[in-house]
Design an enzyme around this catalytic site. Structure first.
Site, PDB file in Angstrom:
ATOM      1  N   TYR A  37      51.544  29.221  34.872  1.00  0.00           N
ATOM      2  CA  TYR A  37      51.913  28.784  33.516  1.00  0.00           C
ATOM      3  C   TYR A  37      53.324  28.202  33.497  1.00  0.00           C
ATOM      4  CZ  TYR A  37      47.859  31.188  31.524  1.00  0.00           C
ATOM      5  OH  TYR A  37      46.591  31.579  31.199  1.00  0.00           O
ATOM      6  N   LYS A  93      41.922  28.536  34.982  1.00  0.00           N
ATOM      7  CA  LYS A  93      43.056  28.415  35.887  1.00  0.00           C
ATOM      8  C   LYS A  93      43.136  29.644  36.785  1.00  0.00           C
ATOM      9  CE  LYS A  93      45.525  31.324  34.964  1.00  0.00           C
ATOM     10  NZ  LYS A  93      45.335  32.816  34.897  1.00  0.00           N
TER      11      LYS A  93
HETATM   12  P1  NDP Z   1      37.145  39.716  35.121  1.00  0.00           P
HETATM   13  O1  NDP Z   1      37.128  40.448  36.397  1.00  0.00           O
HETATM   14  O2  NDP Z   1      37.268  40.496  33.872  1.00  0.00           O
HETATM   15  O3  NDP Z   1      35.833  38.824  34.994  1.00  0.00           O
HETATM   16  C1  NDP Z   1      35.349  38.054  36.037  1.00  0.00           C
HETATM   17  C2  NDP Z   1      33.829  37.992  35.965  1.00  0.00           C
HETATM   18  O4  NDP Z   1      33.399  37.077  36.970  1.00  0.00           O
HETATM   19  C3  NDP Z   1      33.120  39.298  36.266  1.00  0.00           C
HETATM   20  O5  NDP Z   1      32.961  40.112  35.128  1.00  0.00           O
HETATM   21  C4  NDP Z   1      31.780  38.821  36.804  1.00  0.00           C
HETATM   22  O6  NDP Z   1      30.946  38.528  35.706  1.00  0.00           O
HETATM   23  C5  NDP Z   1      32.119  37.489  37.457  1.00  0.00           C
HETATM   24  N1  NDP Z   1      32.151  37.510  38.929  1.00  0.00           N
HETATM   25  C6  NDP Z   1      31.515  36.643  39.750  1.00  0.00           C
HETATM   26  N2  NDP Z   1      31.774  36.915  41.015  1.00  0.00           N
HETATM   27  C7  NDP Z   1      32.558  37.991  41.043  1.00  0.00           C
HETATM   28  C8  NDP Z   1      33.161  38.744  42.080  1.00  0.00           C
HETATM   29  N3  NDP Z   1      32.987  38.434  43.387  1.00  0.00           N
HETATM   30  N4  NDP Z   1      33.949  39.776  41.737  1.00  0.00           N
HETATM   31  C9  NDP Z   1      34.159  40.093  40.459  1.00  0.00           C
HETATM   32  N5  NDP Z   1      33.613  39.394  39.420  1.00  0.00           N
HETATM   33  C10 NDP Z   1      32.808  38.368  39.713  1.00  0.00           C
HETATM   34  O7  NDP Z   1      38.324  38.634  35.244  1.00  0.00           O
HETATM   35  P2  NDP Z   1      39.049  37.819  34.092  1.00  0.00           P
HETATM   36  O8  NDP Z   1      38.124  37.582  32.985  1.00  0.00           O
HETATM   37  O9  NDP Z   1      40.342  38.452  33.800  1.00  0.00           O
HETATM   38  O10 NDP Z   1      39.394  36.439  34.856  1.00  0.00           O
HETATM   39  C11 NDP Z   1      38.391  35.484  35.168  1.00  0.00           C
HETATM   40  C12 NDP Z   1      39.032  34.100  35.316  1.00  0.00           C
HETATM   41  O11 NDP Z   1      39.628  33.733  34.087  1.00  0.00           O
HETATM   42  C13 NDP Z   1      40.128  34.011  36.362  1.00  0.00           C
HETATM   43  O12 NDP Z   1      40.090  32.761  36.999  1.00  0.00           O
HETATM   44  C14 NDP Z   1      41.407  34.109  35.548  1.00  0.00           C
HETATM   45  O13 NDP Z   1      42.517  33.466  36.161  1.00  0.00           O
HETATM   46  C15 NDP Z   1      40.989  33.403  34.271  1.00  0.00           C
HETATM   47  N6  NDP Z   1      41.737  33.863  33.107  1.00  0.00           N
HETATM   48  C16 NDP Z   1      42.286  32.950  32.276  1.00  0.00           C
HETATM   49  C17 NDP Z   1      42.983  33.319  31.161  1.00  0.00           C
HETATM   50  C18 NDP Z   1      43.556  32.290  30.244  1.00  0.00           C
HETATM   51  O14 NDP Z   1      44.332  32.642  29.383  1.00  0.00           O
HETATM   52  N7  NDP Z   1      43.173  31.035  30.365  1.00  0.00           N
HETATM   53  C19 NDP Z   1      43.220  34.739  30.857  1.00  0.00           C
HETATM   54  C20 NDP Z   1      42.547  35.643  31.763  1.00  0.00           C
HETATM   55  C21 NDP Z   1      41.847  35.198  32.848  1.00  0.00           C
HETATM   56  P3  NDP Z   1      29.404  38.953  35.691  1.00  0.00           P
HETATM   57  O15 NDP Z   1      29.397  40.432  35.870  1.00  0.00           O
HETATM   58  O16 NDP Z   1      28.960  38.507  34.360  1.00  0.00           O
HETATM   59  O17 NDP Z   1      28.757  38.215  36.828  1.00  0.00           O
END
Ligand code: NDP
Length: 406
Positions: free
Chosen positions: A248, A160
C-alpha cells in the site's frame, strides 16, 4: 464517478420544509375525529428526492460477479460490497468448501448451478450470468486462478498483491490479452475518498513541491487466525509484511507523486526465535530515489498497528492517518496558518463498492481501469528489487519499467 454522498444545503432546507408539510397533514386528519387519515392520490408536491447514495440498478443491468475463495476478506468485505453495489451483483461462488458454498450461496441468492469447486472453475464458461471473477485467495494461488477465469471467458478482479512473482504477473496479463478481457488489481485506495481527495489536492498544486514522503503500514500478525496462517508461509504468501501491507505504501506514494523510482535501498528483519517469522519478514524498510531528486521512505511490519502516509510539500504537509483502513481514514493538511482537517463524508466501506463498480463500468462502457494488471506487475518488480537490495545489502538501480538493472 459522481460523489453524491455529501448532503447539500439545499437538500437540508427542503427536508425541513417537507417535515412541516407532513406535520400539517397528520394534524388535520387527527382533528377530523375517528376517520382513517386519507392517503392522497394527488401529487404531494414532493419532487424526485436527491438521494445520498445512488441506488442499485435493476438486477439484469448489473454485471454478475463470481467470488473465488470464501475467506475473511471475501465474506467480511467483498461480498457485502457487491451486495451494495450499483452496477454489479453476486452471481457465482467458487470455494473448496461445500458447506461454505451452501451457506454463502443461500445468503446471497446464488443458484446452485453457479456454485463451483476450484476443479470445476472451467464450467463458469457456461454460466452466462457471470461476467467477472473476483479472486480473493492466498497470494501464490492468484496466477493460476486468474488464468483459469480468463480461459472461462470472464473478466477478472485480482486481490493484491497481484501474484508472488513478476513472471506470474506477466502470465496473467498475457492471459487477459489472449482472452480479450479486462484485468484489474484490487488497489482500493484509488477509490477511497480521503486518498482521492489528497490526490486531487496534490494535482492542483495545493501542497506545492513534494520532495519527500513517508509511509508506514504495520499490523499484528496473529497465528491463531486462519487468515494469518498462510501469511506465515513463504510458498503461499510470497513474502511477509512488505507484500501484504507494505505494498500500500509503494502503490500509494507512486500514485500520489506521479513518478517512478530509479533506485532502491532496503533492509528486512526476521526476528530470530519468533515462529511467525521463520519463513517471511516481520519488518521491511526501504528508501526509494526518483529521477527528479524526490525521495520516499517506506516501512512495513507485522507487530505494531499503524497505517499512515505523510507528504512534505513546499506549501503544506499532508497526513493520512489512518491512510488505508477499511473505514474512518483521516486527512489533515498543515499550512503555515494552521492545521485543517479535510473531511470527506462517505458511507462506511464505500471504497470497496466504488472499486467493484469501477470495473463493471469499464467493462460495460469500454473504458480503461485505473489499476490494471500492468500496475500490479510494476509493483511486483519493485518488491523484487526491494528484496534483492536487502539480500545483497546494496542499492539496486531500476530501469523505467521497474526491472532491475545489471
Ligand atoms: P483468508 O485466509 O481469510 O481467505 C482465503 C481463502 O482462499 C480461504 O478461505 C479459502 O477459501 C481460499 N483458499 C484457496 N486456496 C487456499 C489455500 N491453499 N490455503 C488457504 N486458503 C485457500 O485470507 P484473506 O481473505 O485475508 O486474504 C485473501 C486475499 O485477499 C489475499 O490475497 C489478501 O492479500 C487479499 N486481501 C485484500 C484486502 C484488501 O483490502 N484489498 C484485505 C485482506 C486481504 P475457500 O475455503 O472458500 O476455498
Amino acid at each position: 464517478m459522481t460523489d453524491r454522498s455529501a448532503p447539500s444545503a439545499s437538500r437540508r432546507e427542503f427536508v425541513g420544509g417537507l417535515a412541516l408539510g407532513l406535520g400539517g397533514l397528520v394534524a388535520s386528519a387527527t382533528m377530523a375525529g375517528a376517520q382513517t387519515p386519507e392517503i392522497p392520490n394527488a401529487p404531494t408536491g414532493r419532487p424526485q428526492p436527491e438521494l445520498e447514495t445512488t441506488p442499485p440498478g435493476p438486477a439484469d443491468q448489473r454485471l454478475g460477479w463470481a467470488v473465488i475463495g470464501l475467506g475473511d476478506f471475501a465474506q467480511g468485505y467483498a461480498l457485502p460490497a457487491l451486495a451494495r453495489a450499483r452496477a454489479s451483483r453476486v452471481a457465482g461462488l467458487v470455494s473448496g468448501n461445500p458447506d461454505k458454498l451452501r451457506s454463502v450461496g443461500s445468503q446471497y441468492g446464488v443458484p446452485e448451478a453457479a456454485r463451483f469447486g476450484y476443479d470445476r472453475m472451467g464450467d463458469m464458461r457456461d454460466e452466462a450470468a457471470i461476467d467477472v471473477a473476483y479472486v480473493i485467495t492466498p497470494n501464490s494461488t492468484h496466477a493460476e486462478l486468474v488464468v483459469k477465469a480468463f480461459e472461462a471467458g470472464k473478466h477478472v478482479m485480482c486481490e493484491k498483491p497481484m501474484a508472488t512473482s513478476s513472471a506470474d504477473c506477466q502470465r496473467m496479463i498475457d492471459a487477459a490479452r489472449a482472452a480479450d478481457r479486462k484485468l484489474m488489481v484490487a488497489y482500493r485506495a484509488h477509490f477511497e475518498p480521503s486518498n482521492v481527495k489528497l490526490k486531487e489536492m496534490l494535482d492542483a498544486g495545493e501542497l506545492g513541491d513534494v520532495l519527500f514522503a513517508n509511509s508506514d503500514h504495520h499490523r499484528p500478525l496473529e497465528p491463531s487466525l486462519p487468515r494469518d496462517q498462510w501469511r506465515m508461509k513463504k510458498a503461499l504468501a510470497g513474502g511477509g509484511s512488505l507484500v501484504d501491507i507494505g505494498i500500500y505504501s509503494l502503490n500509494g506514494l507512486i500514485w500520489f507523486l506521479g513518478e517512478l523510482p530509479n533506485r532502491v535501498s532496503a533492509t528486512i528483519v526476521q526476528p530470530p526465535g519468533d515462529a511467525r517469522f521463520a519463513e517471511v519478514e516481520d519488518i521491511a524498510a526501504a528508501q526509494l530515489e526518483f529521477p527528479s531528486g524526490k525521495r520516499i521512505h517506506i516501512s512495513s511490519g507485522y507487530q505494531a498497528n499503524k497505517k499512515r502516509i505523510d507528504l512534505f510539500g513546499s506549501k503544506a504537509t499532508a497526513v493520512l492517518d489512518p491512510a488505508t483502513a477499511y473505514g474512518g481514514n483521516r486527512l489533515r493538511v498543515t499550512q503555515p496558518e494552521g492545521t485543517l482537517e479535510v473531511l470527506v463524508e462517505t458511507p462506511s466501506a464505500e471504497q470497496f463498492t466504488r472499486e467493484i463498480d469501477h470495473l463493471s463500468h469499464a467493462i460495460r462502457e469500454g473504458g480503461e481501469v485505473l489499476t490494471p494488471g500492468e500496475m500490479g506487475l510494476r509493483d511486483l518488480r519493485l518488491i523484487e528489487a526491494i528484496y534483492r537490495s536487502a539480500e545483497i545489502g546494496q542499492p539496486v538501480d531500476l530501469a523505467p519499467d521497474m526491472t532491475m538493472k545489471g
